[in-house]
Design a protein around this motif. Structure first.
Motif, PDB file in Angstrom:
ATOM      1  N   HIS A 122      68.737  26.839  67.375  1.00  0.00           N
ATOM      2  CA  HIS A 122      70.172  27.153  68.206  1.00  0.00           C
ATOM      3  C   HIS A 122      69.221  26.605  69.606  1.00  0.00           C
ATOM      4  O   HIS A 122      68.400  27.272  69.767  1.00  0.00           O
ATOM      5  CB  HIS A 122      70.365  29.068  68.433  1.00  0.00           C
ATOM      6  N   HIS A 152      76.663  31.019  59.654  1.00  0.00           N
ATOM      7  CA  HIS A 152      75.573  32.333  59.625  1.00  0.00           C
ATOM      8  C   HIS A 152      76.121  32.757  57.980  1.00  0.00           C
ATOM      9  O   HIS A 152      76.610  34.212  58.778  1.00  0.00           O
ATOM     10  CB  HIS A 152      75.143  32.996  60.931  1.00  0.00           C
ATOM     11  N   HIS A 192      75.196  24.205  69.231  1.00  0.00           N
ATOM     12  CA  HIS A 192      75.242  25.708  70.367  1.00  0.00           C
ATOM     13  C   HIS A 192      75.562  24.715  71.594  1.00  0.00           C
ATOM     14  O   HIS A 192      76.213  24.142  72.899  1.00  0.00           O
ATOM     15  CB  HIS A 192      75.102  26.632  70.699  1.00  0.00           C
ATOM     16  N   HIS A 195      77.567  25.015  60.360  1.00  0.00           N
ATOM     17  CA  HIS A 195      77.506  25.552  61.315  1.00  0.00           C
ATOM     18  C   HIS A 195      77.945  27.141  60.882  1.00  0.00           C
ATOM     19  O   HIS A 195      79.368  27.397  61.702  1.00  0.00           O
ATOM     20  CB  HIS A 195      77.099  25.841  63.038  1.00  0.00           C
ATOM     21  N   ASP A 199      80.559  28.742  62.831  1.00  0.00           N
ATOM     22  CA  ASP A 199      79.252  30.335  63.326  1.00  0.00           C
ATOM     23  C   ASP A 199      79.523  31.403  62.933  1.00  0.00           C
ATOM     24  O   ASP A 199      78.574  31.365  61.682  1.00  0.00           O
ATOM     25  CB  ASP A 199      79.290  29.712  64.743  1.00  0.00           C
TER      26      ASP A 199
HETATM   27 ZN   LIG Z   1      74.634  29.769  65.696  1.00  0.00          ZN
END
Ligand SMILES: [Zn+2]
Length: 434
Positions: free
Chosen positions: A215, A64, A247, A62, A314
């Motif tokens: 998410h 971004h 999350h 995970h 993340d």
């Molecule tokens: Zn995220």
């Protein structure tokens, strides 16, 4: 030239082994070093592991990538909340260009490879009518494929139902070739919009043979309850382990009765959970006075219920998180502390959360792990075992991807000259031998 790794220590083998890579980049043989004639290299390039650990590479379940290295552009997230992060990103998004995205992403992919990460699932914001970031990431996925496996998630950062044209953009992302459908139900305007957004994501994934990674409940609101919806739809659609809830921080605020009910639904559904300990320790609890919540999902309890839980990084220096080095070993350490998984067996579980458990999230079964016939992708670590790797934050000395040596590690030693003492050295590769 094919590669021969000499005298590495491999889990499940009592003696050091020689690992030979075939011309196809797969593991051709694993034999005890004592059984392998030392002068017979078969013309291979030799990597002397000298008794160090050989381990499967890290898996980042995970991250971004589209927003990496944008912290402070155009402004810093001063409150440290998820909400201000989204506002700052909404200001940065119109400034995205193809070259801007490719340049930043390649930089962080290089960091990941140096840290031993060879499999990555990246969410990419698709609430952008031009889909600039996604088009760039699709190109990058192709560019790096000999070294890294990159999975792309169509992530509707500003919503599917509540964002104008959100559903159409998701469909366009499917045509551009995403691997996974995302969602963000707790950000949708109403509970009903949130439920609808999960239905849309699961339906789209089912129709196109894709996975789902939502998410889900990334908020300190005990009323945010979308994991039950995602898990139930995962079960009913038959997608099951092809679905991941990311999350799920609201679970850190649920009462015991609801937690019990929910953990049964999750376990029955077969879905995976991804906890992002570094970023959620930073973002959550921001609206609390004391006592202040940790704002993390129930990792220990879910593992106990037989659920597959992985740890993700993340964000790397973006509007949601100003820090980070794209190193899963750091995530494992922070995850261990934040979730109080600190016994030796539990620390090993935290290492699994960034290796084989994360591989299950990506659905890599068969393409991951050190076995004859599998891709020769692994790391060499100067450590005794996973506990030692996490405790001393040992970085790989070598990273091999599909049979090619792609990174070599650094030295970790300092010389101390204290007044009144002889010069001495501290070597963090060696202090396990204290
Ligand atoms: Zn995220």
């Amino acid at each position: 030239m094919p590669l021969l790794v000499r005298a590495g220590r491999l889990a499940g083998h009592a003696e050091p082994v020689d690992l030979r890579v075939g011309d196809d980049g797969r593991i051709a043989s694993i034999v005890a070093t004592s059984d392998a004639p030392s002068d017979d290299t078969g013309g291979a390039e030799v990597l002397d592991a000298a008794g160090r650990m050989i381990a499967p590479p890290y898996v980042e379940p995970h991250v971004h990538l589209d927003s990496v290295l944008t912290a402070g552009e155009p402004r810093w997230n001063e409150s440290g909340t998820l909400w201000e992060g989204i506002e700052r990103w909404t200001e940065r998004k119109p400034l995205l260009t193809h070259d801007d995205v490719v340049g930043r992403v390649m930089q962080v992919l290089r960091w990941q490879v140096a840290n031993g990460v060879l499999f990555v699932r990246s969410h990419v914001d698709v609430t952008d009518p031009d889909l600039t970031a996604l088009r760039a990431l699709v190109e990058v996925r192709e560019r790096v494929r000999d070294v890294m496996t990159l999975q792309l998630v169509a992530f509707p950062q500003e919503g599917i139902v509540s964002f104008d044209g959100g559903e159409k953009l998701l469909e366009e992302a499917v045509h551009l070739g995403v691997d996974v459908i995302g969602a963000i139900p707790h950000y949708e305007d109403t509970r009903e919009d949130g439920v609808r957004s999960v239905e849309i994501a699961v339906d789209l994934a089912s129709r196109h043979g894709l996975m789902v990674d939502a998410h889900c409940d990334e908020i300190d609101d005990e009323q945010s309850r979308f994991v039950e919806v995602l898990a139930t739809l995962a079960n009913r659609s038959g997608l099951r382990e092809r679905v991941t809830a990311s999350h799920t921080t609201a679970m850190g605020s649920y009462n015991a009765a609801y937690s019990y009910k929910l953990s049964r639904i999750i376990a029955r559904s077969g879905i995976n959970l991804v906890c992002n300990p570094m970023v959620n320790l930073h973002l959550q609890g921001r609206f609390d006075a004391y006592p202040k919540r940790r704002g993390l999902t129930q990792v220990k309890e879910l593992l106990g219920a037989g659920v597959n839980v992985a740890f993700g990084h993340d964000d790397v220096m973006d509007p949601w998180f100003p820090l980070g080095t794209a190193n899963p070993c750091q995530v494992a350490l922070v995850g261990s502390l934040a979730t109080q998984l600190t016994s030796p067996a539990e620390v090993r579980e935290c290492y699994r959360a960034v290796t084989d458990r994360a591989a299950r999230v990506l659905g890599l079964q068969g393409g991951y792990g050190i076995e004859v016939g599998r891709p020769a992708s692994f790391v060499v670590l100067d450590a005794r075992d996973p506990f030692d790797v996490v405790r001393r934050q040992v970085r790989p000395s070598h990273v091999v991807a599909n049979g090619h040596l792609v990174a070599r590690g650094p030295e970790h030693a300092s010389t101390l000259t204290w007044p009144g003492e002889d010069e001495m050295s501290v070597d963090f590769r060696r202090d396990a031998d204290r």
